[in-house]
Write a protein that holds these residues in place. Structure first.
Motif, PDB file in Angstrom:
ATOM      1  N   ARG A  60      -1.356   6.342   5.214  1.00 11.58           N
ATOM      2  CA  ARG A  60      -0.209   6.668   4.351  1.00 11.58           C
ATOM      3  C   ARG A  60       0.916   7.084   5.253  1.00 11.58           C
ATOM      4  O   ARG A  60       1.009   8.194   5.464  1.00 11.58           O
ATOM      5  CB  ARG A  60      -0.272   7.281   3.026  1.00 11.58           C
ATOM      6  N   ILE A  61       2.052   6.310   5.219  1.00  8.93           N
ATOM      7  CA  ILE A  61       3.244   6.562   5.754  1.00  8.93           C
ATOM      8  C   ILE A  61       4.031   7.723   5.173  1.00  8.93           C
ATOM      9  O   ILE A  61       4.275   7.781   3.940  1.00  8.93           O
ATOM     10  CB  ILE A  61       4.257   5.339   6.028  1.00  8.93           C
ATOM     11  N   PRO A 109       8.669  -5.848  -2.962  1.00  7.64           N
ATOM     12  CA  PRO A 109       8.397  -6.622  -1.669  1.00  7.64           C
ATOM     13  C   PRO A 109       8.119  -5.676  -0.623  1.00  7.64           C
ATOM     14  O   PRO A 109       8.154  -4.379  -0.655  1.00  7.64           O
ATOM     15  CB  PRO A 109       9.872  -6.632  -1.373  1.00  7.64           C
ATOM     16  N   PHE A 110       7.259  -6.482   0.244  1.00 10.36           N
ATOM     17  CA  PHE A 110       6.453  -5.732   1.425  1.00 10.36           C
ATOM     18  C   PHE A 110       7.557  -5.314   2.268  1.00 10.36           C
ATOM     19  O   PHE A 110       8.723  -5.793   2.612  1.00 10.36           O
ATOM     20  CB  PHE A 110       5.587  -6.336   1.957  1.00 10.36           C
ATOM     21  N   MET A 129       0.976  -1.132   0.038  1.00 11.49           N
ATOM     22  CA  MET A 129      -0.052   0.123   0.196  1.00 11.49           C
ATOM     23  C   MET A 129       0.970   1.302  -0.006  1.00 11.49           C
ATOM     24  O   MET A 129       2.079   1.296   0.644  1.00 11.49           O
ATOM     25  CB  MET A 129      -0.930  -0.060   1.088  1.00 11.49           C
ATOM     26  N   GLY A 130       0.585   2.115  -0.805  1.00 14.36           N
ATOM     27  CA  GLY A 130       1.213   3.446  -0.778  1.00 14.36           C
ATOM     28  C   GLY A 130       2.452   3.492  -1.645  1.00 14.36           C
ATOM     29  O   GLY A 130       3.230   4.356  -1.592  1.00 14.36           O
ATOM     30  N   PHE A 160      -3.991  -6.017 -13.283  1.00 16.91           N
ATOM     31  CA  PHE A 160      -4.582  -6.308 -12.092  1.00 16.91           C
ATOM     32  C   PHE A 160      -3.477  -5.754 -10.909  1.00 16.91           C
ATOM     33  O   PHE A 160      -2.195  -6.211 -11.208  1.00 16.91           O
ATOM     34  CB  PHE A 160      -4.649  -7.966 -12.046  1.00 16.91           C
ATOM     35  N   MET A 161      -3.963  -5.190 -10.160  1.00 20.84           N
ATOM     36  CA  MET A 161      -3.104  -4.503  -9.022  1.00 20.84           C
ATOM     37  C   MET A 161      -3.593  -4.742  -7.541  1.00 20.84           C
ATOM     38  O   MET A 161      -5.058  -4.820  -7.269  1.00 20.84           O
ATOM     39  CB  MET A 161      -2.901  -2.969  -9.148  1.00 20.84           C
ATOM     40  N   SER A 162      -2.707  -5.218  -6.770  1.00 20.63           N
ATOM     41  CA  SER A 162      -3.107  -5.478  -5.507  1.00 20.63           C
ATOM     42  C   SER A 162      -1.791  -5.298  -4.428  1.00 20.63           C
ATOM     43  O   SER A 162      -0.938  -5.731  -4.987  1.00 20.63           O
ATOM     44  CB  SER A 162      -3.944  -6.366  -5.271  1.00 20.63           C
ATOM     45  N   ALA A 163      -2.346  -5.074  -3.262  1.00 24.88           N
ATOM     46  CA  ALA A 163      -1.256  -5.074  -2.294  1.00 24.88           C
ATOM     47  C   ALA A 163      -1.294  -6.552  -1.547  1.00 24.88           C
ATOM     48  O   ALA A 163      -0.286  -7.256  -0.853  1.00 24.88           O
ATOM     49  CB  ALA A 163      -1.313  -4.222  -0.912  1.00 24.88           C
TER      50      ALA A 163
END
Length: 524
Positions: free
Chosen positions: A301-302, A176-177, A35-36, A146-149
């Motif tokens: 959002r960081i 990578p997360f 995310m972000g 196709f987009m996703s976290a």
């Protein structure tokens, strides 16, 4: 905590215009990123510029209606509505099922599926997610992005679908997360603890977000502290949506922040919405689905290395994990039988006479010939594959938590995922709140007073105090209750033993009576 700091990679860093120029109609592009990481920015800028130059159009599919409004506002503000159209997946499904022909996917150069885990995650309460998925996959004139976290499970299903249908392999990009934004990870057991978090936050003047799966539970918490909170739930919730301040929610979507101390919301805000506010220091989550849980964490959002949050997650103990696993297995039972017996409707009806699949994993559909024409008066049973595979993936996750991680499997699984484990020692660095003070005091007193429970009727108070349930019924066996005490990290156990008592009858005579399974509480 083993998280390491790293320079933040964005989608535009790994996908350049020259990469996109190699994409062809009917390609399926999978983008996995935290995310972000700029997935929306990539669509609104990089894809927009390419589509604009070639007079193409972009269809953005979004799974939450409030997210559609936010994204439309951004598109209009940026002057990019000439190329980008934004709709919900649900509106696409409705148009197909009701033959409105409102949307022709072939009109678009790019069909962008934002948060494409929707096909899986929402299938638990929307049995029509397979409709939009098949529409997109059968469209050969557009590039599908196709987009996703949190689309790992769905991506696995997609690859199987692509292989089974002999389609060209997906084009994959991955960032990578990085969960280093989590200051501390805390687990808790009880609903009342959320209220304690809220009261403590009010005293300290902290800001936070509560994600609560149950709209009823979320509203009840909000109703006690309205002065400090803003409440939100799905517009589809006929009972509680009337208490949502629509203007405030609209302002949150537009301003990407809330002015009250706390936002209390259901999972209707689990994706799409951004909260940009360094004063938000706490996120409390009471949501079962792991993918949705991670999405909730990403709503804030960081902004920099110092902008961190404390995460508080309600525990799912091993007993409940086993129950969830068993429930999922029961839900796919009919579909499993149908597949294992060669998709025979006759055998299915023999096995399950006068029964329909109440979970809608199996449903009736019209039969068609080789040219796609409907065969009159003919129908068959069809498996809702996204829904079926989601249940299978959930079963695998619950099995992993129970078998690999053992005691506190849910906590350890999430701690390992988020990096709260010391790699050298293998010890976990999360915090768990002890909320069993009243029960512990009760057990401590039983030990001190050397209380012995001879018969079943003597145990009722203890059983009620422990209050462990399965399928709504209190658990009563010593071995089962000891497992519950162990899971709750309570340092007392029930010891079952044989003892003798001399009972005096009405004539004053003493008779020996043996109790083979008396109970007493002992320290552990």
């Amino acid at each position: 905590m083993a998280n390491s700091k790293r320079e933040k990679t964005r989608v535009t860093d790994i996908i350049k215009p020259e990469d996109i120029s190699k994409w062809k109609p009917n390609n399926n592009v999978l983008i996995s990123s935290p995310m972000g990481a700029g997935k929306s920015y990539f669509c609104k800028n990089t894809l927009y510029d390419i589509a604009k130059k070639t007079h193409g159009k972009i269809l953005m599919l979004i799974h939450r209606s409030n997210c559609v409004e936010q994204f439309k506002y951004e598109i209009d503000t940026d002057g990019k509505a000439d190329v980008i159209e934004v709709i919900t997946y649900q509106s696409l499904e409705y148009s197909k099922l009701h033959n409105t022909n409102k949307f022709n996917l072939s009109d678009y150069m790019f069909v962008v599926c934002d948060e494409f885990h929707y096909f899986f995650n929402d299938s638990s309460f929307n049995n029509k997610t397979a409709v939009s998925f098949k529409m997109i996959m059968s469209n050969t004139d557009s590039i599908h992005v196709f987009m996703s976290a949190t689309g790992e499970h769905m991506a696995r299903y997609m690859k199987k679908y692509i292989k089974d249908n002999k389609l060209e392999d997906a084009i994959e990009y991955e960032i990578p997360f990085d969960f280093s934004f989590i200051r501390e990870l805390t687990f808790f057991h009880k609903d009342v603890t959320m209220e304690e978090f809220l009261k403590e936050g009010i005293k300290k003047g902290d800001k936070g977000i509560f994600f609560i799966q149950s709209a009823e539970k979320a509203y009840k918490l909000y109703s006690k502290y309205k002065k400090y909170c803003v409440f939100n739930c799905s517009s589809n919730n006929s009972k509680y949506y009337e208490y949502v301040d629509k203007d405030k929610i609209k302002q949150i979507l537009m301003n990407q922040r809330f002015e009250e101390q706390f936002l209390i919301t259901t999972s209707c805000f689990d994706a799409g919405i951004n909260i940009i506010d360094t004063d938000v220091k706490h996120i409390v989550i009471d949501i079962v689905d792991i993918g949705s849980l991670i999405q909730c964490m990403g709503r804030k959002r960081i902004q920099n290395e110092e902008d961190k949050v404390s995460i508080y997650i309600k525990i799912i103990n091993n007993q409940k994990l086993a129950g969830l696993k068993r429930s999922m297995e029961q839900k796919i039972e009919m579909a499993d039988f149908y597949m294992q017996n060669g998709y025979s409707v006759e055998k299915l009806i023999e096995k399950y006479p006068m029964q329909n699949d109440i979970n809608n994993i199996l449903y009736d559909d019209l039969m068609k010939d080789e040219n796609g024409n409907i065969i009159p008066n003919s129908y068959t049973k069809v498996i809702n594959e996204p829904m079926y595979f989601k249940k299978k993936e959930d079963i695998a996750d619950y099995s992993l938590m129970l078998e690999k991680y053992g005691k506190f499997g849910y906590c350890k699984y999430l701690a390992a995922t988020f990096g709260f484990i010391d790699e050298e020692t293998g010890s976990y660095t999360y915090r768990m709140i002890n909320e069993e003070y009243e029960l512990e005091d009760y057990l401590r007193k039983m030990v001190h007073d050397e209380v012995v429970l001879l018969q079943l009727r003597d145990r009722s108070e203890l059983i009620k105090k422990i209050n462990a349930k399965q399928d709504g019924k209190l658990l009563k066996k010593a071995g089962t209750l000891n497992k519950v005490l162990e899971e709750r990290e309570i340092e007392y156990r029930i010891k079952e033993f044989s003892t003798t008592r001399y009972i005096q009858d009405e004539n004053g005579n003493k008779k020996k009576k043996v109790y083979k399974s008396a109970w007493k509480i002992v320290p552990f």
